[in-house]
Motif scaffolding. Structure first.
Motif, PDB file in Angstrom:
ATOM      1  N   LEU A 141      -8.731  -7.607  -7.751  1.00  0.00           N
ATOM      2  CA  LEU A 141      -8.881  -6.406  -6.909  1.00  0.00           C
ATOM      3  C   LEU A 141      -7.921  -5.315  -7.354  1.00  0.00           C
ATOM      4  N   ALA A 142      -6.688  -5.701  -7.696  1.00  0.00           N
ATOM      5  CA  ALA A 142      -5.696  -4.719  -8.147  1.00  0.00           C
ATOM      6  C   ALA A 142      -6.208  -4.022  -9.406  1.00  0.00           C
ATOM      7  N   LYS A 143      -6.788  -4.829 -10.309  1.00  0.00           N
ATOM      8  CA  LYS A 143      -7.296  -4.290 -11.573  1.00  0.00           C
ATOM      9  C   LYS A 143      -8.476  -3.331 -11.322  1.00  0.00           C
ATOM     10  N   ALA A 144      -9.303  -3.690 -10.334  1.00  0.00           N
ATOM     11  CA  ALA A 144     -10.514  -2.899 -10.069  1.00  0.00           C
ATOM     12  C   ALA A 144     -10.286  -1.789  -9.046  1.00  0.00           C
ATOM     13  N   GLY A 145      -9.071  -1.687  -8.519  1.00  0.00           N
ATOM     14  CA  GLY A 145      -8.790  -0.668  -7.491  1.00  0.00           C
ATOM     15  C   GLY A 145      -9.367  -1.038  -6.129  1.00  0.00           C
ATOM     16  N   GLY A 146      -9.512  -2.335  -5.904  1.00  0.00           N
ATOM     17  CA  GLY A 146     -10.098  -2.799  -4.640  1.00  0.00           C
ATOM     18  C   GLY A 146      -9.044  -3.045  -3.564  1.00  0.00           C
ATOM     19  N   SER A 147      -9.525  -3.372  -2.363  1.00  0.00           N
ATOM     20  CA  SER A 147      -8.580  -3.551  -1.251  1.00  0.00           C
ATOM     21  C   SER A 147      -8.832  -4.846  -0.487  1.00  0.00           C
ATOM     22  N   LEU A 148      -7.777  -5.278   0.187  1.00  0.00           N
ATOM     23  CA  LEU A 148      -7.754  -6.589   0.846  1.00  0.00           C
ATOM     24  C   LEU A 148      -7.276  -6.419   2.291  1.00  0.00           C
ATOM     25  N   PHE A 149      -7.905  -7.159   3.209  1.00  0.00           N
ATOM     26  CA  PHE A 149      -7.431  -7.220   4.597  1.00  0.00           C
ATOM     27  C   PHE A 149      -6.967  -8.652   4.838  1.00  0.00           C
ATOM     28  N   LEU A 150      -5.784  -8.793   5.418  1.00  0.00           N
ATOM     29  CA  LEU A 150      -5.230 -10.128   5.661  1.00  0.00           C
ATOM     30  C   LEU A 150      -5.252 -10.436   7.156  1.00  0.00           C
ATOM     31  N   LEU A 151      -5.979 -11.480   7.525  1.00  0.00           N
ATOM     32  CA  LEU A 151      -6.091 -11.876   8.933  1.00  0.00           C
ATOM     33  C   LEU A 151      -5.615 -13.312   9.099  1.00  0.00           C
ATOM     34  N   GLY A 152      -4.666 -13.523  10.015  1.00  0.00           N
ATOM     35  CA  GLY A 152      -4.287 -14.891  10.347  1.00  0.00           C
ATOM     36  C   GLY A 152      -2.796 -15.139  10.341  1.00  0.00           C
ATOM     37  N   ALA A 153      -2.432 -16.307  10.824  1.00  0.00           N
ATOM     38  CA  ALA A 153      -1.059 -16.819  10.943  1.00  0.00           C
ATOM     39  C   ALA A 153      -0.301 -16.104  12.061  1.00  0.00           C
ATOM     40  N   LYS A 154       0.947 -16.495  12.242  1.00  0.00           N
ATOM     41  CA  LYS A 154       1.742 -15.959  13.357  1.00  0.00           C
ATOM     42  C   LYS A 154       2.092 -14.488  13.097  1.00  0.00           C
TER      43      LYS A 154
ATOM     44  N   ALA B  59       1.290 -12.059   8.068  1.00  0.00           N
ATOM     45  CA  ALA B  59       0.317 -11.355   7.208  1.00  0.00           C
ATOM     46  C   ALA B  59       0.982 -10.142   6.539  1.00  0.00           C
ATOM     47  N   GLU B  60       1.863  -9.463   7.263  1.00  0.00           N
ATOM     48  CA  GLU B  60       2.568  -8.297   6.693  1.00  0.00           C
ATOM     49  C   GLU B  60       3.462  -8.747   5.531  1.00  0.00           C
ATOM     50  N   LYS B  61       4.127  -9.891   5.748  1.00  0.00           N
ATOM     51  CA  LYS B  61       5.010 -10.423   4.701  1.00  0.00           C
ATOM     52  C   LYS B  61       4.178 -10.836   3.469  1.00  0.00           C
ATOM     53  N   ALA B  62       3.037 -11.438   3.735  1.00  0.00           N
ATOM     54  CA  ALA B  62       2.135 -11.845   2.639  1.00  0.00           C
ATOM     55  C   ALA B  62       1.637 -10.604   1.890  1.00  0.00           C
ATOM     56  N   ALA B  63       1.341  -9.543   2.648  1.00  0.00           N
ATOM     57  CA  ALA B  63       0.854  -8.298   2.030  1.00  0.00           C
ATOM     58  C   ALA B  63       1.903  -7.732   1.070  1.00  0.00           C
ATOM     59  N   GLU B  64       3.169  -7.736   1.524  1.00  0.00           N
ATOM     60  CA  GLU B  64       4.255  -7.219   0.667  1.00  0.00           C
ATOM     61  C   GLU B  64       4.368  -8.043  -0.606  1.00  0.00           C
ATOM     62  N   ALA B  65       4.317  -9.377  -0.441  1.00  0.00           N
ATOM     63  CA  ALA B  65       4.462 -10.257  -1.607  1.00  0.00           C
ATOM     64  C   ALA B  65       3.295 -10.061  -2.575  1.00  0.00           C
TER      65      ALA B  65
ATOM     66  N   ARG C 109      -4.443  -2.619  -3.111  1.00  0.00           N
ATOM     67  CA  ARG C 109      -4.417  -1.875  -1.847  1.00  0.00           C
ATOM     68  C   ARG C 109      -4.597  -2.854  -0.692  1.00  0.00           C
ATOM     69  N   ILE C 110      -3.676  -2.809   0.257  1.00  0.00           N
ATOM     70  CA  ILE C 110      -3.825  -3.632   1.462  1.00  0.00           C
ATOM     71  C   ILE C 110      -4.450  -2.733   2.525  1.00  0.00           C
ATOM     72  N   ALA C 111      -5.691  -3.061   2.878  1.00  0.00           N
ATOM     73  CA  ALA C 111      -6.424  -2.217   3.828  1.00  0.00           C
ATOM     74  C   ALA C 111      -5.887  -2.404   5.249  1.00  0.00           C
ATOM     75  N   GLY C 112      -5.367  -3.598   5.521  1.00  0.00           N
ATOM     76  CA  GLY C 112      -4.831  -3.846   6.856  1.00  0.00           C
ATOM     77  C   GLY C 112      -4.413  -5.293   7.022  1.00  0.00           C
ATOM     78  N   THR C 113      -3.714  -5.557   8.130  1.00  0.00           N
ATOM     79  CA  THR C 113      -3.285  -6.929   8.438  1.00  0.00           C
ATOM     80  C   THR C 113      -3.446  -7.157   9.939  1.00  0.00           C
ATOM     81  N   HIS C 114      -3.590  -8.416  10.330  1.00  0.00           N
ATOM     82  CA  HIS C 114      -3.653  -8.766  11.762  1.00  0.00           C
ATOM     83  C   HIS C 114      -3.254 -10.228  11.887  1.00  0.00           C
ATOM     84  N   ASP C 115      -2.491 -10.540  12.927  1.00  0.00           N
ATOM     85  CA  ASP C 115      -2.111 -11.961  13.112  1.00  0.00           C
ATOM     86  C   ASP C 115      -3.318 -12.757  13.620  1.00  0.00           C
ATOM     87  N   GLY C 116      -3.170 -14.071  13.623  1.00  0.00           N
ATOM     88  CA  GLY C 116      -4.306 -14.929  13.967  1.00  0.00           C
ATOM     89  C   GLY C 116      -4.323 -15.401  15.408  1.00  0.00           C
TER      90      GLY C 116
END
Ligand code: UDP
Length: 270
Positions: free
Chosen positions: A124-137, A141-147, A156-163
């Motif tokens: 996705l990074a190579k193609a300019g795509g984006s990811l949404f991370l959903l789940g966990a406490k 997800a924010e920490k995973a997005a940073e990593a 691109r991280i489109a968004g995050t939300h806990d589970g």
């Protein structure tokens, strides 16, 4: 990645082979391991398939069954249907590979959920795509997005939300409002598979992958076993030593292999 190195003609030949859909868009390179039909693909091929769906804006639901999934699916027909109706069914556990060997039709190897998430993020990074991370406490997800952004510059991280949410509709709205190309759903099984199926019609995201505890690993909160354990298929042993309270869940691995042996002896009946 291997597929990206192929000449464009060979690449499209390979893609056409990989994209040999049936009517519902299900890939046909399947290996039946008892009741679950797995996609016998390498990591690169699995990511290539997901990226092809993103390019076409068609749905690709990714599931990652292991021994625990298979035992749950034995008593849960809805779960089994969701697994077999998914466009990518990846062999997450070494148990699946061992079971396929017991059954006499070995799979090439496993594709773990965490590795798939990392490889998808890279593509996705190579193609300019984006990811949404959903789940966990909350906060994971924010920490995973940073990593992930650190590991894959340009992602691109489109968004995050806990589970841990009560209402599902606002979460679906938040995902749609962010317009991601891919969604990681890490709510544990079968909750994540139910979420993906229940909102299949509303979710406007081409790739959605149910990846269990992967968010905790991506965030660095749970350590993966050292490479030597991963290579010899002993990741489960490392995890058992680190988290002994999981022994009940781990005990399902030999049960699943026993099922495969009985299946083989009975000639295809559980
Ligand atoms: N989880 C969640 N919402 C829930 C229940 C679980 O987000 O209602 C998360 C949990 O915090 C963990 C993941 O789902 O991050 C499940 O982890 P588990 O170790 O059970 O998954 P596995 O990888 O073993 O399938």
């Amino acid at each position: 990645m291997r597929l990206f190195c192929l000449s464009s003609q060979r690449k499209s030949d390979k893609l056409n082979k990989l994209r040999d859909y049936d009517g519902r868009g299900v890939f046909r390179i399947k290996k039946q391991v008892m009741t679950i039909a797995f996609d016998n693909l390498t990591m690169e091929e699995a990511v290539e398939c997901a990226m092809a769906h993103i390019a076409e804006r068609t749905r690709c639901r990714v599931v990652t069954p292991n021994a625990e999934f298979a035992l749950e699916a034995k008593k849960n027909p809805r779960f089994l249907n969701i697994l077999n109706g998914s466009q990518l069914v990846l062999a997450d556990g070494v148990s699946v590979v061992l079971a396929s060997r017991i059954l006499g039709d070995p799979m090439g190897g496993r594709v773990t959920g965490v590795d798939f998430a990392q490889a998808l993020a890279a593509a996705l990074a190579k193609a300019g795509g984006s990811l949404f991370l959903l789940g966990a406490k909350p906060g994971v997800a924010e920490k995973a997005a940073e990593a992930l952004q650190l590991a894959h510059p340009g992602l691109r991280i489109a968004g995050t939300h806990d589970g841990y949410f009560k209402e599902e509709a606002p979460v679906v709205d938040a995902i749609n409002a962010a317009h991601p190309d891919a969604l990681l759903v890490c709510l544990g099984a079968p909750k994540q598979e139910y979420f993906m199926e229940d909102h299949d019609a509303q979710l406007e995201v081409p790739v959605m992958a149910g990846l269990g505890g992967s968010m905790d690993v991506l965030a660095g909160n749970v350590q993966r076993a050292p490479a030597v354990f991963q290579k010899c298929g002993m990741e489960w042993l490392y995890r058992l030593v680190k988290e002994p309270k999981r022994w009940r869940r781990m005990a399902k691995l030999p049960l699943y292999l026993w099922d495969a042996l009985v299946w083989r002896i009975k000639g295809g009946k559980g």
